[in-house]
Scaffold this motif. Structure first.
Motif, PDB file in Angstrom:
ATOM      1  N   LEU A  89      11.114   5.134  -1.927  1.00  0.00           N
ATOM      2  CA  LEU A  89      10.075   4.344  -2.958  1.00  0.00           C
ATOM      3  C   LEU A  89      11.189   3.247  -3.501  1.00  0.00           C
ATOM      4  CD1 LEU A  89       7.824   3.587  -4.747  1.00  0.00           C
ATOM      5  CD2 LEU A  89       8.770   5.445  -6.365  1.00  0.00           C
ATOM      6  N   THR A  90      12.511   3.650  -3.520  1.00  0.00           N
ATOM      7  CA  THR A  90      13.463   2.647  -4.117  1.00  0.00           C
ATOM      8  C   THR A  90      13.743   1.460  -2.948  1.00  0.00           C
ATOM      9  OG1 THR A  90      14.509   4.566  -5.258  1.00  0.00           O
ATOM     10  CG2 THR A  90      15.877   2.261  -4.864  1.00  0.00           C
ATOM     11  N   LEU A  91      13.773   1.948  -1.644  1.00  0.00           N
ATOM     12  CA  LEU A  91      14.003   1.057  -0.655  1.00  0.00           C
ATOM     13  C   LEU A  91      12.821  -0.031  -0.608  1.00  0.00           C
ATOM     14  CD1 LEU A  91      15.380   2.745   2.242  1.00  0.00           C
ATOM     15  CD2 LEU A  91      16.563   1.654   0.570  1.00  0.00           C
ATOM     16  N   LEU A 120       0.755  -1.121   0.054  1.00  0.00           N
ATOM     17  CA  LEU A 120      -0.001   0.123   0.089  1.00  0.00           C
ATOM     18  C   LEU A 120       0.907   1.220  -0.074  1.00  0.00           C
ATOM     19  CD1 LEU A 120      -2.893   1.070  -0.064  1.00  0.00           C
ATOM     20  CD2 LEU A 120      -3.070   0.924   2.442  1.00  0.00           C
ATOM     21  N   ALA A 121       2.017   1.440   0.821  1.00  0.00           N
ATOM     22  CA  ALA A 121       2.881   2.413   0.839  1.00  0.00           C
ATOM     23  C   ALA A 121       3.232   2.728  -0.476  1.00  0.00           C
ATOM     24  CB  ALA A 121       4.065   2.167   1.814  1.00  0.00           C
ATOM     25  N   PHE A 122       3.609   1.429  -1.428  1.00  0.00           N
ATOM     26  CA  PHE A 122       4.185   1.625  -2.654  1.00  0.00           C
ATOM     27  C   PHE A 122       3.125   2.294  -3.546  1.00  0.00           C
ATOM     28  CE2 PHE A 122       4.136  -0.297  -6.932  1.00  0.00           C
ATOM     29  CZ  PHE A 122       5.247   0.086  -7.371  1.00  0.00           C
ATOM     30  N   LEU A 147      21.905   0.199  -1.790  1.00  0.00           N
ATOM     31  CA  LEU A 147      20.542   0.409  -1.617  1.00  0.00           C
ATOM     32  C   LEU A 147      19.814  -1.014  -1.093  1.00  0.00           C
ATOM     33  CD1 LEU A 147      19.958   2.583  -4.366  1.00  0.00           C
ATOM     34  CD2 LEU A 147      19.679   3.388  -2.175  1.00  0.00           C
ATOM     35  N   GLN A 148      20.343  -2.166  -1.815  1.00  0.00           N
ATOM     36  CA  GLN A 148      19.834  -3.406  -1.429  1.00  0.00           C
ATOM     37  C   GLN A 148      19.975  -3.793  -0.135  1.00  0.00           C
ATOM     38  OE1 GLN A 148      17.947  -5.600  -3.679  1.00  0.00           O
ATOM     39  NE2 GLN A 148      17.211  -5.903  -1.770  1.00  0.00           N
ATOM     40  N   ILE A 149      21.244  -3.570   0.351  1.00  0.00           N
ATOM     41  CA  ILE A 149      21.425  -3.938   2.044  1.00  0.00           C
ATOM     42  C   ILE A 149      20.627  -2.964   2.822  1.00  0.00           C
ATOM     43  CG2 ILE A 149      23.267  -3.587   3.767  1.00  0.00           C
ATOM     44  CD1 ILE A 149      25.300  -4.283   1.608  1.00  0.00           C
ATOM     45  N   ARG A 208      17.559   6.750 -12.357  1.00  0.00           N
ATOM     46  CA  ARG A 208      17.655   5.434 -12.305  1.00  0.00           C
ATOM     47  C   ARG A 208      19.139   5.111 -12.551  1.00  0.00           C
ATOM     48  NH1 ARG A 208      15.660   7.402 -16.973  1.00  0.00           N
ATOM     49  NH2 ARG A 208      16.631   7.212 -19.007  1.00  0.00           N
ATOM     50  N   SER A 209      19.952   6.099 -13.013  1.00  0.00           N
ATOM     51  CA  SER A 209      21.367   5.840 -13.007  1.00  0.00           C
ATOM     52  C   SER A 209      22.124   5.690 -11.605  1.00  0.00           C
ATOM     53  CB  SER A 209      22.028   6.920 -14.146  1.00  0.00           C
ATOM     54  OG  SER A 209      22.093   8.138 -13.600  1.00  0.00           O
ATOM     55  N   ILE A 210      21.755   6.663 -10.811  1.00  0.00           N
ATOM     56  CA  ILE A 210      22.092   6.572  -9.556  1.00  0.00           C
ATOM     57  C   ILE A 210      21.766   5.314  -8.669  1.00  0.00           C
ATOM     58  CG2 ILE A 210      21.940   7.875  -7.201  1.00  0.00           C
ATOM     59  CD1 ILE A 210      21.255  10.432  -8.732  1.00  0.00           C
ATOM     60  N   VAL A 211      20.616   4.874  -9.107  1.00  0.00           N
ATOM     61  CA  VAL A 211      19.884   3.606  -8.337  1.00  0.00           C
ATOM     62  C   VAL A 211      20.932   2.483  -8.792  1.00  0.00           C
ATOM     63  CG1 VAL A 211      18.283   1.948  -8.247  1.00  0.00           C
ATOM     64  CG2 VAL A 211      17.787   4.152  -7.980  1.00  0.00           C
TER      65      VAL A 211
END
Length: 296
Positions: A192-194, A48-50, A75-77, A65-68
Motif C-alpha cells: 500500500l505504501t509503494l 483500483l489496487a489502492f 521506499l520512494q525509490i 507512519r513513523s517507519i514510513v
C-alpha cells in the motif's frame, strides 16, 4: 518437515503464482494494445489496487507512519522502480514491440539481478546458480525461436525494445534494493505504501497521454482493470516481496523464466494456440535450470 522448509516452500509457491499472474498480465497487455492506452491501464490498475488495499492495510499504515517517514526515500525509490516504471514501461513496450522481442529481453532479468547483487550487495553468484541460469536461457531460446535459430538471427529490434530493456533493469534493481533496504513493514502495508508513493508519479504522464488520446473507460474494460489490479498487482507483488524476503534477492528473478512458459500455456486455451514438441523441450530445460539454480 520443519518450519524453515515450509517457509521456503511457501515462498517458492508464491513465486510460481506471481509468474502465472504476470503471464496473464502480459496477455492482457497485448490484448488491450491499441484499445487501452498504457498510462491509462497503469493508472487504473494501481488506483483500483489502492481502493482494495486501503481498508485492509490502511490502519496498519497509520500505525507504522513513523517507519514510513524514517525510510521515506528508500521506499520512494522502490515505489518508482516497481509501481511507476516497471509496469508503465511494460505496457508501453507491448504496444511498440513484438511478443518474441519482449520475451527475449525479459530473459536478461536474472542476469541483471546477479550483476546488481554483486554490485550492490557484494553477493558472488554460485556455480549452480550460473549454470541453472544458462540452462534455463537455452530452454527459453528454444521456446522463443521455436527451435529455428534463424528466427533469432532475423529479429528486428523496435522502439519498444529499449523501453522493455528499461523495464527489465528497473525490476531487477527493485528486487535487489528491496532485499538491501528490507523496509520493516507488514507485507500488505508495504505494498500500500509503494502504491501511494508510486502511483502519483504516473499521474502527470497519464494526464499528458489523455490530451492526445480519445480513450474513456467503459464497462467492457472493467474485467481488464479488475484482473490487473487483483492478481498482477496485489497477489503477485505480495508473493514476490515475500520471495525476496525469504529466498534472497536473485533467486526470485529466476522465476521470471516461468512467465513465457505460462504465457504459452495460457494462450493455448484462451487464444487457441497449439502445443508443439519444442514447447515441451524448451519448458523442461527451463524448469531444469530453475531447479538447479534454487538448490541449496
Amino acid at each position: 518437515m520443519d518450519s524453515h522448509h515450509r517457509i521456503r516452500l511457501f515462498a517458492y509457491a508464491g513465486l510460481i503464482i506471481a509468474a502465472l499472474s504476470w503471464a496473464g498480465n502480459a496477455l492482457v497487455g497485448k490484448y488491450t494494445a491499441g484499445s487501452i492506452p498504457p498510462m491509462a491501464l497503469s493508472m487504473g490498475r494501481w488506483s483500483l489496487a489502492f481502493l482494495v488495499l486501503l481498508p485492509i492495510a490502511g490502519a496498519q499504515l497509520w500505525r507504522h507512519r513513523s517507519i514510513v517517514r524514517e525510510h521515506y526515500w528508500r521506499l520512494q525509490i522502490l515505489a518508482v522502480l516497481s509501481i511507476t516504471c516497471y509496469n508503465s514501461f511494460l505496457y508501453i513496450a507491448v504496444q511498440k514491440s513484438t511478443a518474441i522481442n519482449i520475451t527475449l529481453i525479459t530473459t536478461a532479468m536474472p542476469i541483471a539481478a546477479i550483476i546488481f547483487a554483486f554490485w550492490v550487495l557484494g553477493e558472488r553468484p554460485r556455480i549452480k546458480q550460473v549454470s541453472g541460469v544458462l540452462l534455463s536461457l537455452v530452454g527459453l531460446m528454444i521456446l522463443i525461436s521455436e527451435a529455428q535459430w534463424q528466427r533469432l538471427a532475423g529479429l528486428e529490434f523496435r522502439q519498444g525494445d529499449l523501453v522493455m530493456t528499461l523495464a527489465t533493469v528497473c525490476w531487477a534493481l527493485y528486487s535487489i534494493l528491496l532485499k538491501k533496504f528490507s523496509p520493516p513493514l507488514p507485507p500488505a502495508t508495504l505494498l500500500l505504501t509503494l502504491i501511494i508513493l508510486g502511483a502519483p508519479v504516473i499521474a502527470p504522464f497519464y494526464y499528458w497521454e489523455s490530451l492526445t488520446s480519445a480513450y474513456s473507460p467503459s464497462l467492457d474494460d472493467l474485467w481488464v482493470f479488475a484482473y490487473v489490479a487483483a492478481l498482477p498487482s496485489i497477489v503477485a507483488y505480495l508473493c514476490w516481496n515475500n520471495g525476496v524476503k525469504v529466498l534472497g534477492s536473485t533467486v526470485p528473478t529466476l522465476f521470471s523464466y516461468l512467465i513465457p512458459i505460462f504465457t504459452i500455456l495460457l494462450a493455448i486455451p484462451l487464444l487457441g494456440e497449439q502445443l508443439f514438441i519444442f514447447h515441451a523441450v524448451g519448458g523442461l530445460l527451463t524448469f531444469a535450470g530453475l531447479y538447479l539454480s534454487t538448490r541449496s
